[in-house]
Write a protein that holds these residues in place. Structure first.
Motif, PDB file in Angstrom:
ATOM      1  N   TYR A 171       4.906 -20.444  83.684  1.00 30.96           N
ATOM      2  CA  TYR A 171       5.690 -19.344  82.942  1.00 30.96           C
ATOM      3  C   TYR A 171       6.870 -18.607  82.935  1.00 30.96           C
ATOM      4  N   PHE A 175       9.310 -18.472  79.028  1.00 32.50           N
ATOM      5  CA  PHE A 175       9.879 -17.243  78.664  1.00 32.50           C
ATOM      6  C   PHE A 175      10.995 -17.613  78.978  1.00 32.50           C
TER       7      PHE A 175
ATOM      8  N   VAL B 268       2.529 -21.244  73.429  1.00 30.49           N
ATOM      9  CA  VAL B 268       3.591 -20.312  73.778  1.00 30.49           C
ATOM     10  C   VAL B 268       4.502 -19.100  72.894  1.00 30.49           C
ATOM     11  N   LEU B 271       2.407 -16.552  73.631  1.00 26.84           N
ATOM     12  CA  LEU B 271       2.960 -15.863  74.546  1.00 26.84           C
ATOM     13  C   LEU B 271       4.363 -14.991  75.030  1.00 26.84           C
ATOM     14  N   THR B 272       5.247 -15.841  74.738  1.00 26.77           N
ATOM     15  CA  THR B 272       6.278 -14.464  74.270  1.00 26.77           C
ATOM     16  C   THR B 272       6.394 -14.035  73.619  1.00 26.77           C
ATOM     17  N   ASP B 275       5.138 -10.256  74.751  1.00 21.28           N
ATOM     18  CA  ASP B 275       5.767  -9.937  75.581  1.00 21.28           C
ATOM     19  C   ASP B 275       4.386  -9.869  77.114  1.00 21.28           C
ATOM     20  N   LYS B 276       3.774 -10.679  77.454  1.00 23.63           N
ATOM     21  CA  LYS B 276       2.463 -10.733  78.229  1.00 23.63           C
ATOM     22  C   LYS B 276       1.507 -10.568  77.562  1.00 23.63           C
TER      23      LYS B 276
END
Lengths: 293, 276, 353
Positions: A171, A175, B268, B271-272, B275-276
Motif C-alpha cells: 500500500y 503511494f 493504482v 487508489l492514489t 487519496d484512500k
C-alpha cells in the motif's frame, strides 16, 4: 469547491442521497451515539440494572494499569509497524521509480500483497516463524537462539509487528511511487544542474516534495496498525503470551464481547473514536494547507 | 543512470520481491507436501508435483465449524461482491446528489456522510453489534454485508471525480435535451467507468479480507468466510493437516490477488487519485 | 429558422447585477455578434438565451413564444461551446446523434441526418473516432456538427474559436460564416475578438459593464462608434482619444497648444468651453510637414504598414499608422484631418453628432 452548473429540483437528489444517509444513520451515527451513552453507564454483574455513573468509566479506565499498559503497547506497536512498513516501501519505491529494465514487472510483483488479508498474512508468517514448522524458526534454532513467540513476550511482539508491516508495504509502495512520479522531472533536473546528487538530492529535494505523501501515509499506517491488525494479532498470538501483544483494539473486543463489560468497552470505544477523529483532523488540516499553497 | 546504480536498484528490488514471494512460494509448496512432515519441521522448498490435486481436494474439506471450504469461498465472494456493488451504487448516487443539485440540508447530508470517515467499523464494533442485534440481523447475510456498504471514502472519491467534469459538458448535455437521470446514465457513469473499476478492486479486497466484523456478527458456520475459516483452522493447539491449511490459504488468497493484478492499471490510479 | 426578441432582460447573481436590461431583436437568418471585454455580461446573455441560467426579469421571445423560464431542452436551441464540450466516451457519430436520440428519432433518421451533416463538414471519415483522436480543428467541426444536426431554431456560439491556433482560427472563421449563410439559421455569436466580430457579424452588439452600448453593422460601429468605449474597443491599434473643448460657437474643437480644428460635419450642441473627447484613428493621422511635432518612442512594423507610437510636445501619447516602412527620423510632423474626427462628450463618453 462547488459546481457552477446544476440540475433543478430537490426531490430527486433527496431520494438519491437517502440510502446512504439511512445506512450512515443506522450503522454509524446511532452506534456512535450509543457508545457515548453506554460509556456513561454501568451494568451490574448480571446485566439487570444499569445506572448512570457519569465519567466514572473513563476515570477508571485511565487509572487502570492494564489499560495504560495496553495503550503504551499500542503506541509502540503502531510506531514500529508504520516505520518499518513505510521505510521499506520508500526504499523500494525510490528504486522502482528509476528508468531500469523490467520496472513494470517489479511494480506488479511488489503490489500484489495489497490484496492479502491481514489474517492470511498472519498464516504466512506463522509458516515462517512457528517454532515447530517454521523455516526461519529452525534457522534461528540452528544458530543457537531460543525461539518461541508463544512463550517469549518480545518475540511475540516482533512477530506481530513483522507480519503487520509486511502486509502494509505494498500500500505504501503504491503511494510513494505515485508521489515520486508526480514530482516534476524539471525540478529534479534543476537540482542536477545545481550539482546536487545521490543522497543529498534525495534528502533536500525529493523528500521535502514527498512530505504530503509521507504525512498521509503516517496517518493511514497508524490507523491500519491500530485497527486492521486485529486479525493478524488474533491469528498469531491471540494477544498473548499473557497480554504481551494485546493492543487497545483487542482489549475492546475482549472486554466488550467476551467479558461483556458494556460500560468500560464503550468508554474504550469512545477513546478510540476520539483518537481517530484527532488523526483525521490532523490529516485534513495538513492536506488543506497543502492545497492552499 | 550509471550501470552501477542500475545494479543496486535491481538488487534492492529483487530483495523486495523475494520478501513478498518467498512466503507465498512456501505456502504453495507446503500445500503439496505431507502434513505430518511439515508438522515435524521438514518443509521442503520444492513442490511435490504429484500432489497438485490437493487444491481441488481441499475444496470439500470441512472447517472446524463444519462448513466446507468451497462454501466459505462462496460466502466470501458473495459478501465481497455485495459490498463492492452496494457501495459503488450507493456512493455514486449520493455523490451525484450532493455535487449536481442544490437541495435543503445538502451540506448537512454531506458532512453527515463525511464524518463516517472517522468511524471505522472496528472503533464502533461493540455498539454496532448491539444495533444489529436489535434489528435481528445477527447471523444473517444482510447483517454481514450491509453495515460495511456505507462509508464516506467512496462517496468522496466520486465527488472528486464529478467536481472536475467540465461545466460545459453538463451544459452541452442539457442543450441536447438530457435530464438529470439521463445525464447520469449516458454521460457521468461512462465517464467515471475507470474510477468505478478502481473502486471495485479496492472494495472487493476490503470485503473479502474482513475479519473482525464477520467474526462477531456471524457465528453460524454457514456464514463462515474463508478468512474466518482459516484463522479457526490454525487456532487449534494441535494442527496436523498443515498442508491442507496451506492449500486453503492459497485459495483464500487467490481471488483478491487476481482481481488486483488483472485490474492493476485502474486500481493504482484510482487508489492514489482518491487519496484512500 | 426563427426570430428572437429580448425585452428588458436582467440578471443578478445575489446582489451583483450582471445585466442591466438588454433589448434586442434578431431577424430571421441573421448572424449577430456580441462583442465586449471579459466580464461585460456577454456570456451571461448567451447563457440566458440558452436556458442555462434563468433571468431575474425580462422576456426572451423565440418565434413568438416567451421561453425565458423554460429548460434548455424545451427551447430548441443549439450551442457551440468554447472548449467544445464533446462527450469524450462517445464516437463522433454518437456525439452528433445524442440529441436526436433523446428526441426519440428513429435509427434511420438519425443515421441519415448525422451523415448529411458530416458530409457538409467533411467529417465523414471521422465518424467512428473518439474526440481524443481528433485535432483541434476537427473537434471544432464536430462541435459545430452537433449543433447543426439538430436543425435548431437558433445557434449560439460561445467564443468557439478561442482554443485554436491563429492560422486555424482564420480558416474556421471563414468556414463558420459560409456555413451560417448556407444553413440560414439565426445565430448569436459571442466573442472578445474584434476581428472575429467585424468579419462574422451581420450586426454587432457591443456590450460594456452589463449594458449594450451599440447595435449596428460592423462598418457602422467602426465608422461611427457610439461611445468612447466602443471607439477604443473596435479598431487596432485603438483610436487615439484626446481631451478638447468646444469653441467657435460649437463649430470647432480646441485641442490646446493652439490647435483648433473645425468640424467637417457641422455644429455641435452646447456652449463654448464644453469638455469634449476627440477621437482619431491612427490610420487617419496624416504626415504633414506643417503639423505638430511628434517624438517616436516605439516602432511596430506590421509589414505592409507600420505603427508609430510617440508623444506630442506636451507629452500626449499618440499612435499613428503609416503605410510602408517607418520614417528614418525619430521626429515626425503630423496633422489631424477634420473629416476623420470623432467627437464625444467628455463626461458621458457619448458621441456628439
Amino acid at each position: 469547491m462547488e459546481r457552477r452548473t446544476i440540475f433543478a429540483g430537490w426531490v430527486l437528489p433527496v431520494c438519491l442521497v437517502a440510502p446512504q444517509l439511512l445506512l450512515t444513520f443506522f450503522f454509524f451515527l446511532w452506534p456512535a451515539a450509543q457508545a457515548m451513552w453506554f460509556s456513561l453507564m454501568r451494568q451490574d454483574a448480571f446485566g439487570i440494572r444499569t445506572e448512570f455513573v457519569g465519567l466514572e468509566n473513563f476515570t477508571d479506565l485511565f487509572a487502570d494499569p492494564l489499560y495504560l499498559d495496553s495503550a503504551v503497547r499500542t503506541v509502540v506497536f503502531c510506531s514500529a509497524v508504520a516505520v518499518l512498513a513505510m521505510g521499506t516501501a520508500l526504499l523500494l519505491a525510490v528504486f522502482a521509480d528509476r528508468e531500469i529494465r523490467g520496472r513494470t514487472i517489479y511494480r506488479t510483483l511488489l503490489i500484489w500483497p495489497y490484496a492479502v488479508a491481514p489474517a492470511i498474512a498472519a498464516v504466512l508468517w506463522v509458516l515462517l516463524l512457528n517454532p515447530q514448522i517454521g523455516i526461519v524458526a529452525h534457522g534461528l534454532k540452528a544458530i543457537g537462539i531460543i525461539w518461541d513467540y508463544r512463550l517469549n513476550d518480545t518475540q511475540a511482539m516482533l512477530v506481530v509487528i513483522l507480519a503487520s508491516a509486511w502486509k502494509q508495504v505494498s500500500y505504501n509502495f503504491i503511494f510513494f511511487l505515485a508521489g515520486l512520479q508526480s514530482i516534476p522531472k524539471t525540478v529534479i533536473e534543476a537540482a542536477r544542474m545545481d550539482g546536487a546528487r545521490g543522497w543529498r538530492r534525495f534528502r533536500t529535494i525529493t523528500l521535502p516534495l514527498l512530505a504530503p505523501t509521507v504525512f498521509f501515509l503516517i496517518v493511514v499506517n497508524v490507523v491500519y496498525a491500530a485497527f486492521d491488525t486485529f486479525a493478524t494479532i488474533q491469528a498469531i498470538t491471540h494477544g498473548g503470551p499473557g497480554k504481551a501483544t494485546e493492543t487497545l483494539m483487542l482489549k475492546v473486543y475482549r472486554d466488550g464481547l467476551i467479558n461483556l463489560d458494556l460500560g468500560s468497552s464503550s468508554a474504550q470505544s469512545v477513546v478510540l473514536m476520539v483518537g481517530v477523529v484527532v488523526l483525521t483532523a490532523l490529516q485534513f488540516r495538513f492536506i488543506g494547507r497543502r492545497n492552499a499553497e | 543512470m550509471s550501470p552501477r546504480t542500475d545494479w543496486v536498484a535491481h538488487l534492492v528490488l529483487c530483495g523486495g520481491v523475494a520478501l513478498f514471494l518467498l512466503p507465498l512460494w512456501l505456502l504453495m509448496v507446503g500445500a503439496t507436501q505431507d502434513g505430518s512432515a511439515i508438522a515435524r519441521g521438514e518443509l521442503s522448498f520444492l513442490p511435490d508435483l504429484r500432489n497438485l490435486g490437493i487444491f481441488w481436494e481441499v475444496l470439500t474439506d470441512k472447517g472446524p465449524g463444519g462448513a466446507t471450504i468451497w462454501h466459505m469461498l462462496l460466502v466470501s465472494g458473495a459478501m465481497a461482491l455485495a459490498i463492492a456493488f452496494g457501495k459503488i451504487v450507493i456512493s455514486l448516487l449520493s455523490a451525484y446528489a450532493v455535487t449536481f443539485f442544490r437541495f435543503p440540508l445538502r451540506m448537512v447530508c454531506f458532512w453527515t456522510i463525511f464524518i463516517t470517515l472517522m468511524l471505522p467499523v472496528e472503533v464502533r464494533i461493540v455498539p454496532t453489534y448491539a444495533v444489529m442485534a436489535n434489528f435481528g440481523l445477527i447471523n444473517s447475510f444482510t447483517g454481514l454485508a450491509v453495515p460495511l456498504i456505507a462509508s464516506a471514502t467512496a462517496t468522496l472519491l466520486f465527488r472528486q471525480v464529478f467536481l472536475v467534469v467540465p461545466d460545459e459538458m453538463v451544459e452541452a448535455a442539457r442543450m441536447d435535451g438530457a435530464g438529470p437521470l439521463r445525464f447520469l446514465r449516458d454521460i457521468l457513469i461512462p465517464l467515471s467507468a475507470a474510477n468505478m473499476a478502481a473502486l471495485f478492486v479496492i472494495v472487493f479486497v476490503y470485503g473479502w479480507n474482513q475479519y473482525l466484523w464477520p467474526l462477531l456478527v456471524a457465528t453460524d458456520p454457514k456464514l463462515d468466510t474463508i478468512v474466518i475459516g482459516i484463522v479457526k483452522m490454525i487456532g487449534g493447539d494441535t494442527v496436523t493437516d498443515w498442508n491442507r491449511v496451506m492449500a486453503a490459504a492459497v485459495l483464500a488468497l487467490l481471488p483478491p490477488v487476481l482481481v488486483v493484478l488483472l485490474m492493476q492499471r485502474w486500481f493504482v490510479k484510482g487508489l492514489t487519485e482518491g487519496d484512500k | 429558422m426563427a426570430t428572437l426578441e429580448l425585452h428588458d432582460l436582467r440578471k443578478s447573481f445575489g446582489a451583483t447585477a450582471v445585466l442591466h436590461g438588454v433589448d434586442l431583436a434578431l431577424n430571421d437568418g441573421e448572424m449577430l455578434v456580441i462583442v465586449g471585454a471579459s466580464g461585460c455580461g456577454k456570456s451571461t446573455l448567451l447563457r440566458l438565451i440558452a436556458g442555462l441560467e434563468i433571468p431575474t426579469s425580462g422576456q426572451i421571445i423565440l418565434d413568438g413564444r416567451d421561453v425565458a423560464q423554460l429548460d434548455p431542452a424545451e427551447r430548441d436551441i443549439a450551442m457551440v461551446f468554447q472548449n467544445y464540450a464533446l462527450y469524450p466516451h462517445m464516437s463522433v457519430f454518437d456525439n452528433m446523434a445524442y440529441a436526436l436520440k433523446i428526441r426519440g428519432l428513429s435509427r434511420d433518421d438519425i443515421a441519415r441526418r448525422v451523415r448529411e451533416t458530416a458530409d457538409i463538414l467533411g467529417l465523414g471519415p471521422l465518424l467512428d473516432r473518439k474526440p481524443r483522436q481528433l485535432s483541434g480543428g476537427q473537434r471544432q467541426r464536430v462541435a459545430m456538427g452537433r449543433a447543426i444536426v439538430r436543425e435548431p431554431k437558433l445557434f449560439l456560439f460561445d467564443e468557439p474559436l478561442s482554443n485554436l491556433d491563429a492560422k486555424l482560427r482564420v480558416s474556421m472563421r471563414a468556414e463558420i460564416k459560409r456555413l451560417q449563410r448556407r444553413m440560414g439559421v439565426t445565430s448569436l455569436y459571442v466573442t472578445h475578438d474584434q476581428v472575429e466580430a467585424m468579419t462574422l457579424g451581420d450586426r454587432l452588439l457591443v456590450m460594456h459593464q452589463g449594458v449594450p452600448v451599440q447595435l449596428a453593422t460592423p462598418m457602422e460601429v467602426f465608422e461611427r462608434p457610439a461611445t468612447t468605449y466602443v471607439a477604443g474597443f473596435i479598431g487596432a491599434p485603438a483610436m487615439n482619444l484626446l481631451p478638447a473643448v468646444l469653441c467657435q460657437d460649437g463649430t470647432a474643437a480646441d485641442l490646446g497648444r493652439g490647435l483648433i480644428i473645425p468640424f467637417a460635419d457641422g455644429k455641435r450642441d452646447g456652449a463654448d468651453g464644453r469638455k469634449l473627447t476627440i477621437g482619431i484613428r491612427p490610420e487617419h493621422i496624416a504626415p504633414d510637414p506643417a503639423g505638430m511635432a511628434m517624438q517616436i518612442d516605439l516602432v511596430e512594423p506590421l509589414g505592409s504598414e507600420t505603427v508609430l507610437i510617440g508623444r506630442l510636445d506636451d507629452g500626449e501619447l499618440l499612435s499613428v499608422k503609416v503605410p510602408g516602412r517607418a520614417p528614418a527620423d525619430a521626429l515626425i510632423h503630423v496633422s489631424f484631418p477634420a473629416a476623420a474626427l470623432h467627437v464625444f462628450d467628455a463626461e458621458t463618453g457619448l458621441r456628439l453628432g
